[in-house]
Design an enzyme around this catalytic site. Sequence first.
Site, PDB file in Angstrom:
ATOM      1  N   ASP A 115       0.736  -1.020   0.245  1.00 30.77           N
ATOM      2  CA  ASP A 115      -0.060  -0.002  -0.143  1.00 30.77           C
ATOM      3  C   ASP A 115       1.235   1.116  -0.130  1.00 30.77           C
ATOM      4  OD1 ASP A 115      -2.079   1.518   0.152  1.00 30.77           O
ATOM      5  OD2 ASP A 115      -2.075   1.584   2.690  1.00 30.77           O
ATOM      6  N   TRP A 188      -9.915 -14.297   2.956  1.00 30.10           N
ATOM      7  CA  TRP A 188     -10.017 -14.521   4.462  1.00 30.10           C
ATOM      8  C   TRP A 188     -10.242 -13.579   5.159  1.00 30.10           C
ATOM      9  CZ3 TRP A 188      -5.900 -14.698   0.918  1.00 30.10           C
ATOM     10  CH2 TRP A 188      -4.769 -13.465   1.255  1.00 30.10           C
TER      11      TRP A 188
HETATM   12  P1  5GP Z   1       2.372  -0.043   4.051  1.00 28.41           P
HETATM   13  O1  5GP Z   1       1.251   0.928   3.872  1.00 28.41           O
HETATM   14  O2  5GP Z   1       2.485   0.017   5.507  1.00 28.41           O
HETATM   15  O3  5GP Z   1       1.862  -1.292   2.157  1.00 28.41           O
HETATM   16  O4  5GP Z   1       0.611  -1.482   4.520  1.00 28.41           O
HETATM   17  C1  5GP Z   1       0.665  -1.836   5.706  1.00 28.41           C
HETATM   18  C2  5GP Z   1      -0.817  -2.887   6.048  1.00 28.41           C
HETATM   19  O5  5GP Z   1      -1.506  -2.520   5.794  1.00 28.41           O
HETATM   20  C3  5GP Z   1      -0.731  -5.056   4.785  1.00 28.41           C
HETATM   21  O6  5GP Z   1       0.161  -5.417   5.254  1.00 28.41           O
HETATM   22  C4  5GP Z   1      -2.175  -4.855   4.803  1.00 28.41           C
HETATM   23  O7  5GP Z   1      -2.138  -5.234   5.550  1.00 28.41           O
HETATM   24  C5  5GP Z   1      -3.160  -3.797   5.306  1.00 28.41           C
HETATM   25  N1  5GP Z   1      -3.866  -3.027   3.975  1.00 28.41           N
HETATM   26  C6  5GP Z   1      -3.070  -1.771   3.667  1.00 28.41           C
HETATM   27  N2  5GP Z   1      -3.728  -1.723   2.476  1.00 28.41           N
HETATM   28  C7  5GP Z   1      -4.667  -2.662   2.187  1.00 28.41           C
HETATM   29  C8  5GP Z   1      -6.246  -3.006   1.387  1.00 28.41           C
HETATM   30  O8  5GP Z   1      -6.524  -2.428   0.707  1.00 28.41           O
HETATM   31  N3  5GP Z   1      -6.795  -4.202   2.554  1.00 28.41           N
HETATM   32  C9  5GP Z   1      -5.681  -4.969   3.179  1.00 28.41           C
HETATM   33  N4  5GP Z   1      -7.091  -6.111   3.303  1.00 28.41           N
HETATM   34  N5  5GP Z   1      -5.590  -4.399   4.252  1.00 28.41           N
HETATM   35  C10 5GP Z   1      -4.583  -3.478   3.564  1.00 28.41           C
END
Ligand code: 5GP
Length: 206
Positions: A115, A188
């Site tokens: 993300d 999930w």
């Molecule tokens: P980051 O912002 O560090 O790339 O993502 C952090 C975490 O946020 C990811 O590992 C995930 O668990 C959660 N996350 C971010 N965007 C999404 C999304 O669109 N769907 C889901 N299910 N989790 C998300």
Amino acid sequence: MSQDKIYISYDCVHKLCQKAADQILSTVGKPDVIVAIGGGGFIPSRIIRTFLRHQGEKNIPIQAIGLSLYEDLGTGSDSIGKEVIRTQWLDFGALAQHFDSLIGKNILIVDEVDDTRTTLHYALTELYNDIKENAEKLGKDMGNTKFSIFVVNNKLKEKRAEIDESLMNGGMYLSGEDVPDKWIAYPWESSDIDTHTKLAKEQGNN
Ligand code: 5GP
């Protein structure tokens, strides 16, 4: 359920893992170990392992790590806005005893979604630093330690952190599918898997 979300079915995750495994095997080769970022990286890690192993070969070990994101109240210019906390990390002692050290290994880091990239940046940097520290204690260098990253989905958006390719030593970054910057609903997490799968199919994500 909102149509603003992207629904991903189990079959879709499975097929994206299968396709990614082929790409990994033909470029960086078979990983020695998979580091699964919990909880979203657990199921993709297990699926991709199936396709990374040739018949008759030993299973690739999966090591779990846990990371949580918190809003960072710091205002420093290098602040990426969120702080990452380790809730679970590798036990290097146990690894060395029961598997091997990670020095010189082909390591595959797996998560479900990239993300803001904060989590992946943290995982790669900290794993690299810890393995380097371990190597130095043993009077070794990093040797051919290689890091690759697989995510089921990468969101096309401005990221808050970057992946430092110099740490990867020729390893690859691979996303199963790049998607728009919307909330992704994974199977999930669903409390109604039939409706979830139906919506995923309607969006072509099956
Ligand atoms: P980051 O912002 O560090 O790339 O993502 C952090 C975490 O946020 C990811 O590992 C995930 O668990 C959660 N996350 C971010 N965007 C999404 C999304 O669109 N769907 C889901 N299910 N989790 C998300």
